[in-house]
Write a protein that holds these residues in place. Sequence first.
Motif, PDB file in Angstrom:
ATOM      1  N   LEU A 355       0.838  -1.207   0.000  1.00  0.00           N
ATOM      2  CA  LEU A 355       0.000   0.000   0.000  1.00  0.00           C
ATOM      3  C   LEU A 355       0.866   1.248   0.000  1.00  0.00           C
ATOM      4  N   LYS A 356       1.976   1.211   0.744  1.00  0.00           N
ATOM      5  CA  LYS A 356       2.905   2.353   0.769  1.00  0.00           C
ATOM      6  C   LYS A 356       3.494   2.586  -0.620  1.00  0.00           C
ATOM      7  N   ALA A 357       3.836   1.498  -1.288  1.00  0.00           N
ATOM      8  CA  ALA A 357       4.390   1.617  -2.643  1.00  0.00           C
ATOM      9  C   ALA A 357       3.364   2.214  -3.603  1.00  0.00           C
ATOM     10  N   LEU A 358       2.110   1.826  -3.463  1.00  0.00           N
ATOM     11  CA  LEU A 358       1.054   2.368  -4.324  1.00  0.00           C
ATOM     12  C   LEU A 358       0.842   3.855  -4.056  1.00  0.00           C
ATOM     13  N   TYR A 359       0.939   4.248  -2.781  1.00  0.00           N
ATOM     14  CA  TYR A 359       0.775   5.662  -2.439  1.00  0.00           C
ATOM     15  C   TYR A 359       1.923   6.508  -2.983  1.00  0.00           C
ATOM     16  N   GLU A 360       3.105   5.934  -3.075  1.00  0.00           N
ATOM     17  CA  GLU A 360       4.267   6.687  -3.559  1.00  0.00           C
ATOM     18  C   GLU A 360       4.269   6.839  -5.074  1.00  0.00           C
ATOM     19  N   TYR A 361       3.535   5.982  -5.755  1.00  0.00           N
ATOM     20  CA  TYR A 361       3.516   6.013  -7.223  1.00  0.00           C
ATOM     21  C   TYR A 361       2.584   7.122  -7.719  1.00  0.00           C
ATOM     22  N   GLU A 362       2.958   7.770  -8.813  1.00  0.00           N
ATOM     23  CA  GLU A 362       2.211   8.927  -9.319  1.00  0.00           C
ATOM     24  C   GLU A 362       1.034   8.558 -10.225  1.00  0.00           C
ATOM     25  N   PHE A 363       0.987   7.363 -10.750  1.00  0.00           N
ATOM     26  CA  PHE A 363      -0.073   6.891 -11.644  1.00  0.00           C
ATOM     27  C   PHE A 363      -0.337   7.847 -12.819  1.00  0.00           C
ATOM     28  N   PRO A 364       0.599   7.940 -13.756  1.00  0.00           N
ATOM     29  CA  PRO A 364       0.382   8.807 -14.929  1.00  0.00           C
ATOM     30  C   PRO A 364      -0.833   8.396 -15.750  1.00  0.00           C
ATOM     31  N   GLY A 365      -1.209   7.113 -15.661  1.00  0.00           N
ATOM     32  CA  GLY A 365      -2.401   6.647 -16.379  1.00  0.00           C
ATOM     33  C   GLY A 365      -3.670   6.739 -15.567  1.00  0.00           C
ATOM     34  N   ASN A 366      -3.560   7.321 -14.357  1.00  0.00           N
ATOM     35  CA  ASN A 366      -4.696   7.599 -13.489  1.00  0.00           C
ATOM     36  C   ASN A 366      -5.488   6.346 -13.095  1.00  0.00           C
ATOM     37  N   ILE A 367      -6.801   6.473 -12.966  1.00  0.00           N
ATOM     38  CA  ILE A 367      -7.624   5.387 -12.426  1.00  0.00           C
ATOM     39  C   ILE A 367      -7.575   4.160 -13.325  1.00  0.00           C
ATOM     40  N   ARG A 368      -7.528   4.365 -14.618  1.00  0.00           N
ATOM     41  CA  ARG A 368      -7.467   3.231 -15.544  1.00  0.00           C
ATOM     42  C   ARG A 368      -6.198   2.415 -15.295  1.00  0.00           C
ATOM     43  N   GLU A 369      -5.073   3.109 -15.080  1.00  0.00           N
ATOM     44  CA  GLU A 369      -3.828   2.407 -14.794  1.00  0.00           C
ATOM     45  C   GLU A 369      -3.909   1.674 -13.462  1.00  0.00           C
ATOM     46  N   LEU A 370      -4.509   2.315 -12.456  1.00  0.00           N
ATOM     47  CA  LEU A 370      -4.646   1.682 -11.147  1.00  0.00           C
ATOM     48  C   LEU A 370      -5.462   0.396 -11.244  1.00  0.00           C
ATOM     49  N   GLU A 371      -6.583   0.449 -11.954  1.00  0.00           N
ATOM     50  CA  GLU A 371      -7.418  -0.743 -12.079  1.00  0.00           C
ATOM     51  C   GLU A 371      -6.672  -1.865 -12.798  1.00  0.00           C
ATOM     52  N   ASN A 372      -5.990  -1.534 -13.885  1.00  0.00           N
ATOM     53  CA  ASN A 372      -5.226  -2.552 -14.627  1.00  0.00           C
ATOM     54  C   ASN A 372      -4.095  -3.120 -13.781  1.00  0.00           C
ATOM     55  N   LEU A 373      -3.449  -2.249 -12.981  1.00  0.00           N
ATOM     56  CA  LEU A 373      -2.348  -2.697 -12.128  1.00  0.00           C
ATOM     57  C   LEU A 373      -2.850  -3.678 -11.072  1.00  0.00           C
ATOM     58  N   VAL A 374      -3.979  -3.329 -10.440  1.00  0.00           N
ATOM     59  CA  VAL A 374      -4.542  -4.219  -9.420  1.00  0.00           C
ATOM     60  C   VAL A 374      -4.896  -5.571 -10.031  1.00  0.00           C
ATOM     61  N   GLU A 375      -5.467  -5.552 -11.237  1.00  0.00           N
ATOM     62  CA  GLU A 375      -5.838  -6.813 -11.882  1.00  0.00           C
ATOM     63  C   GLU A 375      -4.586  -7.659 -12.170  1.00  0.00           C
ATOM     64  N   ARG A 376      -3.527  -7.031 -12.656  1.00  0.00           N
ATOM     65  CA  ARG A 376      -2.276  -7.768 -12.933  1.00  0.00           C
ATOM     66  C   ARG A 376      -1.703  -8.361 -11.657  1.00  0.00           C
ATOM     67  N   LEU A 377      -1.750  -7.591 -10.573  1.00  0.00           N
ATOM     68  CA  LEU A 377      -1.197  -8.062  -9.301  1.00  0.00           C
ATOM     69  C   LEU A 377      -1.998  -9.238  -8.756  1.00  0.00           C
ATOM     70  N   VAL A 378      -3.322  -9.171  -8.879  1.00  0.00           N
ATOM     71  CA  VAL A 378      -4.174 -10.266  -8.410  1.00  0.00           C
ATOM     72  C   VAL A 378      -3.878 -11.540  -9.194  1.00  0.00           C
ATOM     73  N   ILE A 379      -3.696 -11.409 -10.487  1.00  0.00           N
ATOM     74  CA  ILE A 379      -3.462 -12.581 -11.348  1.00  0.00           C
ATOM     75  C   ILE A 379      -2.055 -13.143 -11.165  1.00  0.00           C
ATOM     76  N   ASN A 380      -1.057 -12.269 -11.086  1.00  0.00           N
ATOM     77  CA  ASN A 380       0.340 -12.716 -11.140  1.00  0.00           C
ATOM     78  C   ASN A 380       0.980 -13.008  -9.783  1.00  0.00           C
ATOM     79  N   THR A 381       0.285 -12.675  -8.704  1.00  0.00           N
ATOM     80  CA  THR A 381       0.866 -12.908  -7.381  1.00  0.00           C
ATOM     81  C   THR A 381       0.585 -14.337  -6.909  1.00  0.00           C
ATOM     82  N   VAL A 382       1.647 -15.042  -6.524  1.00  0.00           N
ATOM     83  CA  VAL A 382       1.511 -16.377  -5.950  1.00  0.00           C
ATOM     84  C   VAL A 382       1.316 -16.208  -4.444  1.00  0.00           C
TER      85      VAL A 382
END
Length: 458
Positions: A355-382
């Motif tokens: 969560l700290k890492a997410l808060y430090e990131y600027e998200f140039p792609g805004n909410i769309r980037e955040l949603e895609n990032l969360v989806e990638r993390l959910v899928i790719n995290t073991v």
Amino acid sequence: MKNVYNQAYEELQLILDVSFDGITIADGEGVFRRMSKSFADLVGVKESEIVGESAFLLEKKGIFDTSVTCEVIRKNKRVTIVQKTAANRIVLVTGIPIYNEKKKIEKIINISKDITETKKLESNLKNLQTELEWFKQELNKRTSLDQNKVAFKSKTMEKIINLVYHVANMDVTVLLLGETGVGKGFMAKMIHSSSNRKDLPFLTINCGAIPENLFESELFGYEKGSFTGASKEGKRGLFEMAGNGTVFLDEIGDMPLSLQVKLLNVLDDKIARRIGGSKSYIVNARVIFATNKNLKELVNAGKFREDLFYRLNIVPITIPALRQRKEDLLFLINLFLDNKNKKYGMKKVFSEEALKALYEYEFPGNIRELENLVERLVINTVGETIEGRKIYDTIDPETVDTEQQLPPLKVAVEELERKLLLSAFQKYKTTRKVADVLKIDQSTVVKKAKKLNISGEY
């Protein structure tokens, strides 16, 4: 004969006295001659103050706000009015003229019904209807918030959401502004779903994704045989298909100049015509616009019509970038995490470091980037926990396997010594002074300087 008249008079008085309705009898000049007891209660004055008095005088005194007797004389016909009396009662009064053989008013009979309670009920009903409408609007807001999953905490977004609901049912042009990915399309859908058009079509077109030669036909449609390659049946355009629904024109800043004047005419005149057609059709659709460009700058550059800009700029709503409202970030993270967990049947959670890492990131792609990032993390995290290191690896793939890319310790130490010595020599010039500052022997400084090809004064 006298007894007959007396009996008739007594019977008339009895009828007046037992009547629930207020009854008065006036002569052709508007002077009251008889009245019922119930009428005295309605007006709040004694019989002696009414009988023998002119209706015109009583009207001036405020016994009635408007005298039906006076209105009958003024208009020379039967009159019905709602009247407020000095007793603060509301009455429905009908004045009936009685004519003589010369067609002149001889008498005026007034019948008054007390409708005070009816008016109160009517007022209460209106208040209830107003409250019901308010509750319906609030329910619609809450339903829309739930359906669209709006997550926000910032005051800025609260103001924007309130404005969206305020204009949702107004047939007014809305211009959504903001960077790519801030949620302009999402907000357009919210306006539609919060309006009285929510059960009607919501159609979207991206003005930057359609070739210029096809743009007009997409918006307005075309008749059969209008051009080479046209459908034999013709085609309805976006405005025609939307009917009474909503048309969302995204990236309006990319609309060709040649079409901007036609769009302006549609917005002003509410009519459009298919390509190759001879008849116009009415445009009833509500239109919402969005762009990530500065339209004023496009106007100054001659790339956007100034008159169209002012036509669109009636209700501009600027949606801030995600980095400008970090207080909404946790709500959005939890929203997307919940959605993706449900979608893939998982139970992933973020660690505090993540969560700290997410808060430090600027998200140039805004909410769309955040949603895609969360989806990638959910899928790719073991495993069930998404750690901070996984965030950095996903955001910047170049950091993956950094352990293997680290330089040998000896190389790293030499580089650090080189930088330190260079900095010291630039400031102190002599090996003696550098040795004093770095707390090492002068001979060591000389040796290391030669090895690292650093020159200095001895």
